[in-house]
Design a protein around this motif. Structure first.
Motif, PDB file in Angstrom:
ATOM      1  N   VAL A 124       1.058  -1.350   0.067  1.00 11.31           N
ATOM      2  CA  VAL A 124      -0.127  -0.064  -0.148  1.00 11.31           C
ATOM      3  C   VAL A 124       0.912   1.126   0.114  1.00 11.31           C
ATOM      4  CG1 VAL A 124      -2.247  -1.118   1.170  1.00 11.31           C
ATOM      5  CG2 VAL A 124      -0.272  -0.136   2.397  1.00 11.31           C
ATOM      6  N   ASP A 125       2.155   1.123   0.437  1.00  8.40           N
ATOM      7  CA  ASP A 125       2.847   2.413   0.245  1.00  8.40           C
ATOM      8  C   ASP A 125       4.297   2.105   0.070  1.00  8.40           C
ATOM      9  OD1 ASP A 125       3.214   5.189   0.644  1.00  8.40           O
ATOM     10  OD2 ASP A 125       4.326   4.535   2.325  1.00  8.40           O
ATOM     11  N   ARG A 126       5.086   2.808  -0.860  1.00  9.40           N
ATOM     12  CA  ARG A 126       6.558   2.775  -1.298  1.00  9.40           C
ATOM     13  C   ARG A 126       7.089   4.259  -1.402  1.00  9.40           C
ATOM     14  NH1 ARG A 126       8.624  -2.079  -4.892  1.00  9.40           N
ATOM     15  NH2 ARG A 126      10.594  -1.710  -3.976  1.00  9.40           N
ATOM     16  N   GLN A 127       8.050   4.736  -0.687  1.00  9.44           N
ATOM     17  CA  GLN A 127       8.503   6.158  -0.897  1.00  9.44           C
ATOM     18  C   GLN A 127       9.765   5.964  -1.969  1.00  9.44           C
ATOM     19  OE1 GLN A 127       7.414   8.535   0.627  1.00  9.44           O
ATOM     20  NE2 GLN A 127       5.810   7.375   1.450  1.00  9.44           N
ATOM     21  N   PRO A 128       9.622   6.940  -2.828  1.00 10.22           N
ATOM     22  CA  PRO A 128      10.674   6.604  -3.952  1.00 10.22           C
ATOM     23  C   PRO A 128      12.187   6.773  -3.725  1.00 10.22           C
ATOM     24  CG  PRO A 128       9.046   8.376  -4.470  1.00 10.22           C
ATOM     25  CD  PRO A 128       8.718   7.828  -3.060  1.00 10.22           C
ATOM     26  N   ASP A 129      12.303   7.497  -2.302  1.00  9.02           N
ATOM     27  CA  ASP A 129      13.783   7.728  -1.924  1.00  9.02           C
ATOM     28  C   ASP A 129      14.097   6.266  -1.080  1.00  9.02           C
ATOM     29  OD1 ASP A 129      12.069   8.411  -0.117  1.00  9.02           O
ATOM     30  OD2 ASP A 129      13.344   9.597   1.112  1.00  9.02           O
ATOM     31  N   LEU A 130      13.067   5.282  -0.809  1.00  8.22           N
ATOM     32  CA  LEU A 130      13.395   4.378   0.040  1.00  8.22           C
ATOM     33  C   LEU A 130      12.791   2.842  -0.875  1.00  8.22           C
ATOM     34  CD1 LEU A 130      12.649   5.483   3.724  1.00  8.22           C
ATOM     35  CD2 LEU A 130      14.818   5.276   2.648  1.00  8.22           C
ATOM     36  N   TRP A 131      13.050   3.147  -2.001  1.00  3.63           N
ATOM     37  CA  TRP A 131      12.167   2.361  -3.025  1.00  3.63           C
ATOM     38  C   TRP A 131      12.913   0.908  -2.951  1.00  3.63           C
ATOM     39  CZ3 TRP A 131       7.760   3.000  -5.662  1.00  3.63           C
ATOM     40  CH2 TRP A 131       7.524   2.061  -6.452  1.00  3.63           C
ATOM     41  N   HIS A 132      14.123   0.721  -2.632  1.00  2.00           N
ATOM     42  CA  HIS A 132      14.897  -0.577  -2.505  1.00  2.00           C
ATOM     43  C   HIS A 132      15.233  -1.147  -1.080  1.00  2.00           C
ATOM     44  CE1 HIS A 132      15.617  -0.806  -6.936  1.00  2.00           C
ATOM     45  NE2 HIS A 132      16.017   0.721  -6.823  1.00  2.00           N
ATOM     46  N   ASP A 133      14.459  -0.185  -0.096  1.00  2.00           N
ATOM     47  CA  ASP A 133      14.843  -0.500   1.303  1.00  2.00           C
ATOM     48  C   ASP A 133      13.565  -0.955   2.087  1.00  2.00           C
ATOM     49  OD1 ASP A 133      17.240   0.439   0.796  1.00  2.00           O
ATOM     50  OD2 ASP A 133      16.749   2.467   1.322  1.00  2.00           O
ATOM     51  N   ILE A 134      12.295  -0.416   1.991  1.00  2.00           N
ATOM     52  CA  ILE A 134      11.236  -0.660   2.668  1.00  2.00           C
ATOM     53  C   ILE A 134      10.115  -0.606   1.923  1.00  2.00           C
ATOM     54  CG2 ILE A 134      12.260  -0.250   5.053  1.00  2.00           C
ATOM     55  CD1 ILE A 134      10.731   2.396   4.996  1.00  2.00           C
ATOM     56  N   LEU A 135       8.707  -1.353   2.348  1.00  2.00           N
ATOM     57  CA  LEU A 135       7.547  -1.032   1.975  1.00  2.00           C
ATOM     58  C   LEU A 135       6.582  -1.289   2.970  1.00  2.00           C
ATOM     59  CD1 LEU A 135       6.209  -4.082   1.117  1.00  2.00           C
ATOM     60  CD2 LEU A 135       7.543  -3.953  -0.680  1.00  2.00           C
ATOM     61  N   THR A 176      17.205  -6.197  -0.416  1.00  2.00           N
ATOM     62  CA  THR A 176      18.137  -4.998  -0.920  1.00  2.00           C
ATOM     63  C   THR A 176      18.476  -3.678   0.029  1.00  2.00           C
ATOM     64  OG1 THR A 176      16.717  -4.130  -2.309  1.00  2.00           O
ATOM     65  CG2 THR A 176      18.047  -5.684  -3.128  1.00  2.00           C
ATOM     66  N   ASP A 177      17.809  -3.735   1.161  1.00  2.00           N
ATOM     67  CA  ASP A 177      17.904  -2.595   2.031  1.00  2.00           C
ATOM     68  C   ASP A 177      19.117  -2.316   2.514  1.00  2.00           C
ATOM     69  OD1 ASP A 177      17.281  -0.713   3.966  1.00  2.00           O
ATOM     70  OD2 ASP A 177      16.854  -1.753   5.552  1.00  2.00           O
ATOM     71  N   THR A 178      19.731  -1.154   2.529  1.00  2.00           N
ATOM     72  CA  THR A 178      21.291  -0.582   2.969  1.00  2.00           C
ATOM     73  C   THR A 178      20.996   0.224   4.038  1.00  2.00           C
ATOM     74  OG1 THR A 178      21.107   0.937   1.081  1.00  2.00           O
ATOM     75  CG2 THR A 178      22.364  -1.313   0.503  1.00  2.00           C
TER      76      THR A 178
END
Length: 282
Positions: A124-135, A176-178
């Protein structure tokens, strides 16, 4: 004025020729031969009829061509409409086939794991600046979700783990979260001898497209394309979740082990539905 006089005279002459031709035809049955005046008038009448027929034939052919052109235009419009309908139906068929395949995978995933419970969830939500980190997903503690539970796709491909839980939502940390402390995933590589090599997935490549499986024994012959899945050791991730495939192998930082670069099977750029995995009783 001159042209009108000429047209009148030509019309009168044509009329006389037609009248004369009619008289000769009417009296021809009483005679056995045709006189030379009759032949001359007959030829003249034929010439006049040909002169009149050719323009009429050309006009008729012109309008006939117009009708043919109109028919071709109408047929072309019908064909275009049929072609448009065909492509629209084909697109609908493709969408239905894709949806059918997705539902088939989900049904298979819901039935195949033993000792696991799957909780379906929507992203339901993904932030562009954290796209590869969390959802964020739309299930939480009210649906039985707990911290550190594994999250997979309909292909049984590992997405990550539950990082934070709310009543009706949860935050998922991707493979892939860093930006957070990486979680060591105990994994094994299939297809390498009778005893699969073990390793720990605990690093992410700088471009966040691959992860690194470290601490692999030097004696194993690991080739690109081999499948990597969770081993079940450590109790955090159940056994048999597919992490991805080996893309390359290099010597480890300690010089005594190997490191495999693993490309995740899950399409982490395009996630809409996922499943939270927990062991029964968890």
């Amino acid at each position: 004025m001159y042209h009108k006089v000429v047209r009148r005279r030509m019309a009168a002459a044509g009329g006389l020729l037609v009248v004369a031709a009619g008289l000769f035809v009417a009296t021809a049955g009483e005679r056995t031969s045709v006189t030379w005046p009759e032949r001359v008038i007959g030829d003249a009448v034929a010439a006049v009829q040909g002169w009149l027929y050719r323009p009429a034939g050309a006009i008729g052919e012109f309008f006939g061509n117009l009708r043919d052109l109109q028919n071709v235009y109408e047929e072309n419009a019908v064909l275009k409409a049929s072609l448009h309908n065909y492509f629209a139906l084909q697109a609908q068929v493709n969408d239905l086939e894709t949806e059918n395949e997705r539902l088939r995978k989900i049904a298979g995933l819901m039935q195949s794991p033993r000792g696991k419970t799957l909780i379906p969830a929507n992203v339901v939500d993904r932030q562009p600046d954290l796209w590869h980190d969390i959802l964020t997903i739309d299930v939480g503690s009210a649906q039985g979700v707990q911290k550190d539970m594994a999250v997979v796709t309909a292909d049984n491909a590992l997405v990550g783990r539950v990082w934070a839980v709310h009543d009706h939502s949860a935050v998922v940390q991707l493979l892939t979260d860093t930006s957070r402390q990486p979680v060591g995933i105990s994994a094994l590589i299939l297809g390498v001898g009778p005893t699969p090599p073990l390793g720990i997935i605990n690093k992410v490549s700088p471009d966040q497209r691959t992860v690194q499986m470290t601490s692999i024994g030097m004696d194993y012959d690991i080739k690109p394309g081999l499948t990597v899945e969770t081993s079940g050791y450590g109790g955090l991730f159940p056994k048999g979740l597919i992490v991805g495939t080996v893309s390359s192998v290099m010597r480890g930082e300690d010089g005594m082990t190997k490191t495999a670069i693993v490309r995740p099977l899950a399409n982490l750029d395009n996630l809409q539905e996922v499943f939270v995995v927990r062991r029964n009783g968890g």
